[in-house]
Design a protein around this motif. Structure first.
Motif, PDB file in Angstrom:
ATOM      1  N   ASP A   1     -37.258 -11.576 -32.060  1.00  0.00           N
ATOM      2  CA  ASP A   1     -38.681 -11.911 -33.087  1.00  0.00           C
ATOM      3  C   ASP A   1     -38.201 -12.128 -34.109  1.00  0.00           C
ATOM      4  O   ASP A   1     -37.288 -11.737 -35.098  1.00  0.00           O
ATOM      5  N   THR A   2     -38.777 -13.278 -34.687  1.00  0.00           N
ATOM      6  CA  THR A   2     -38.408 -13.599 -36.184  1.00  0.00           C
ATOM      7  C   THR A   2     -39.499 -13.463 -37.131  1.00  0.00           C
ATOM      8  O   THR A   2     -40.990 -13.482 -36.628  1.00  0.00           O
ATOM      9  N   ALA A   3     -39.358 -13.389 -38.276  1.00  0.00           N
ATOM     10  CA  ALA A   3     -40.387 -13.057 -39.481  1.00  0.00           C
ATOM     11  C   ALA A   3     -41.436 -14.443 -39.572  1.00  0.00           C
ATOM     12  O   ALA A   3     -40.916 -15.489 -39.523  1.00  0.00           O
TER      13      ALA A   3
ATOM     14  N   THR B   1     -45.586 -10.443 -39.708  1.00  0.00           N
ATOM     15  CA  THR B   1     -45.710 -10.980 -38.306  1.00  0.00           C
ATOM     16  C   THR B   1     -46.873 -11.925 -38.022  1.00  0.00           C
ATOM     17  O   THR B   1     -47.010 -12.500 -36.803  1.00  0.00           O
ATOM     18  N   GLY B   2     -47.359 -12.460 -39.103  1.00  0.00           N
ATOM     19  CA  GLY B   2     -48.332 -13.609 -38.787  1.00  0.00           C
ATOM     20  C   GLY B   2     -49.393 -13.300 -38.092  1.00  0.00           C
ATOM     21  O   GLY B   2     -49.845 -12.200 -37.914  1.00  0.00           O
TER      22      GLY B   2
ATOM     23  N   GLU C   1     -35.916  -8.798 -41.688  1.00  0.00           N
ATOM     24  CA  GLU C   1     -36.751  -9.034 -42.838  1.00  0.00           C
ATOM     25  C   GLU C   1     -37.837  -7.648 -43.324  1.00  0.00           C
ATOM     26  O   GLU C   1     -37.981  -7.487 -44.431  1.00  0.00           O
ATOM     27  N   ILE C   2     -38.158  -6.886 -42.238  1.00  0.00           N
ATOM     28  CA  ILE C   2     -38.763  -5.731 -42.452  1.00  0.00           C
ATOM     29  C   ILE C   2     -38.037  -4.589 -43.409  1.00  0.00           C
ATOM     30  O   ILE C   2     -38.386  -4.106 -44.362  1.00  0.00           O
ATOM     31  N   VAL C   3     -36.730  -4.416 -42.972  1.00  0.00           N
ATOM     32  CA  VAL C   3     -35.888  -3.626 -43.631  1.00  0.00           C
ATOM     33  C   VAL C   3     -35.555  -4.116 -45.074  1.00  0.00           C
ATOM     34  O   VAL C   3     -35.620  -3.384 -46.170  1.00  0.00           O
ATOM     35  N   HIS C   4     -35.420  -5.353 -45.169  1.00  0.00           N
ATOM     36  CA  HIS C   4     -35.252  -6.095 -46.723  1.00  0.00           C
ATOM     37  C   HIS C   4     -36.250  -5.933 -47.211  1.00  0.00           C
ATOM     38  O   HIS C   4     -36.375  -5.480 -48.894  1.00  0.00           O
ATOM     39  N   ARG C   5     -37.709  -6.062 -46.659  1.00  0.00           N
ATOM     40  CA  ARG C   5     -38.851  -6.088 -47.646  1.00  0.00           C
ATOM     41  C   ARG C   5     -39.098  -4.585 -48.025  1.00  0.00           C
ATOM     42  O   ARG C   5     -39.469  -3.990 -49.079  1.00  0.00           O
TER      43      ARG C   5
END
Length: 120
Positions: free
Chosen positions: A19-21, A99-100, A35-39
């Protein structure tokens, strides 16, 4: 007298490894779990970890496995974040953004206790 454990909230987001952001350009974009971890880090949350599953299935009901005869490129991944309830709940809109549109990943929230001898 031993100090009381601290109350915290654990957020777990169950995503697919491939899955991509949202907004990351799809193919070749940053993986959603990364991306979740970085955010979460940018938001100053206490901690986040990613755990890669060896087998599982989700809404598609298709089983994904790491077994050699069934090579899969979309293994289940759990992103776990622990912090105060207030800070974790404030992070939920960021997850929705990443997740859009659509159903997005399964997200669970669990109350946890952190022993007093554990560092903050």
């Amino acid at each position: 007298m031993t100090p009381a454990p601290r109350k915290a909230l654990r957020l777990t987001a169950y995503v697919g490894e491939s899955d991509t952001a949202a907004g990351s350009g799809g193919l070749g974009g940053r993986p959603l779990y990364s991306e979740i971890v970085h955010r979460a880090h940018a938001a100053g949350l206490a901690g986040a970890s990613v755990f890669r599953g060896i087998e599982g299935f989700g809404t598609s009901s298709r089983i994904h496995t790491s077994r050699l005869l069934s090579l899969s490129e979309d293994l289940p991944v759990a992103v776990v974040i622990v912090d105060t309830a207030e800070r974790v709940r404030a992070f939920l809109p960021v997850l929705r953004e990443l997740t859009g549109k659509g159903p997005g990943p399964l997200i669970t929230l669990d109350e946890v206790e952190i022993p007093p001898e554990t560092p903050a």
